[in-house]
Design an enzyme around this catalytic site. Structure first.
Site, PDB file in Angstrom:
ATOM      1  CB  CYS A   1      -0.907  -0.008   1.230  1.00  0.00           C
ATOM      2  SG  CYS A   1      -1.891   1.495   1.457  1.00  0.00           S
TER       3      CYS A   1
ATOM      4  CB  CYS B   1      -2.924   3.813  -5.303  1.00  0.00           C
ATOM      5  SG  CYS B   1      -4.149   2.841  -4.371  1.00  0.00           S
TER       6      CYS B   1
END
Length: 271
Positions: free
Chosen positions: A76, A190
């Protein structure tokens, strides 16, 4: 001594980390995997730095105590740019983070103009400023926060068709900036975003961006790093059943089951 069944723990706020897990499974096909998703905290990109750091360290601490992983992957970008140093300080296992792939994009650009799509939290981080300063001197880095792509990727994994306007708006957020029409590298900052790369590519083509446009993410580099850190360690002879652990209720994950099966994540449970 590390047992062959000691797992790799992959962590994300949702299912975006599957884009990283896919690359790890290519280089380590029999590696035992525990995938953890903090659905109770999704989306991270809208939270403060202290909220993200606290959640990540607490969640990884509990999982590490319970499953004793050989290595942790924070799959992440938001969590890594905020909490990576904190997690390394409190956990006693190697941790591989995920950061925007500014270096490879800067090395590959021909036009000198690079786009970065990320969450609001990621693109404002000083960590990203340092990456730009270290690796993209003399280049133009255009940033755009596209948090709606997270929900679009989650919807796609559930078998739903996201609204094409979402992808057009994300690309437009880059091309509407000065010099945006010359972008030839778009960093997917992302881990959710590579899951909708095809949709983003279609939107970029519709917007008339350069034919040599390429999308860049850090998943290949993460997989190589994981393989390097675990070199020489024992692995099972064949793939084992993977676990998907969420902070949300199990029922919330059921729509993702067909997609999770493609990654051998067959056991779904709540933490």
């Amino acid at each position: 001594m590390i047992a062959p069944d000691a797992p790799i723990l992959v962590f994300d706020s949702g299912v975006g980390g599957l884009s990283v897990l896919a690359k790890v499974q290519k280089v380590l096909p029999t590696a035992p995997v525990i995938y953890s998703a903090d659905y109770a905290g999704l989306p991270y990109g809208e939270k403060s730095e202290i909220e993200v750091a606290t959640r990540v360290c607490a969640f990884l601490g509990r999982l590490s105590e319970r499953y004793a992983p050989r290595l942790v992957v924070i799959a992440c970008n938001t969590a890594s740019t905020i909490a990576l140093a904190h997690a390394r300080a409190v956990l006693g296992v190697p941790i591989v983070g995920t950061v925007p792939a500014i270096k490879p994009a800067a090395e590959q650009t021909q036009s000198g103009v690079i786009g970065l799509l990320g969450t609001k939290a990621t693109i404002r981080q000083a960590y990203v400023d340092r990456l730009e300063s270290e690796h993209a001197k003399g280049k133009t880095l255009l940033r755009h926060a596209a948090p709606e792509l997270v929900a679009a990727a989650e919807a796609k994994l559930r078998g739903e068709a996201p609204d094409p306007v979402i992808f057009a708006n994300a690309i437009g957020g880059l091309t509407d900036q000065t010099g945006g029409d010359q972008i030839d590298q778009i960093i997917l900052g992302c881990t959710h975003f590579p899951l909708v790369e095809q949709e983003l590519a279609a939107a970029a083509a519709e917007a008339g961006l350069r034919e040599d446009l390429a999308f860049v993410d850090g998943s290949d580099g993460i997989a190589r790093r994981v393989a390097n850190l675990t070199e020489g360690q024992p692995w099972p002879a064949k793939p084992s059943v993977g676990k998907f652990i969420s902070t949300g209720p199990v029922e919330q994950i059921e729509p993702y089951r067909p997609a999770l099966l493609r990654y051998n994540l067959t056991q779904i449970m709540s933490l």
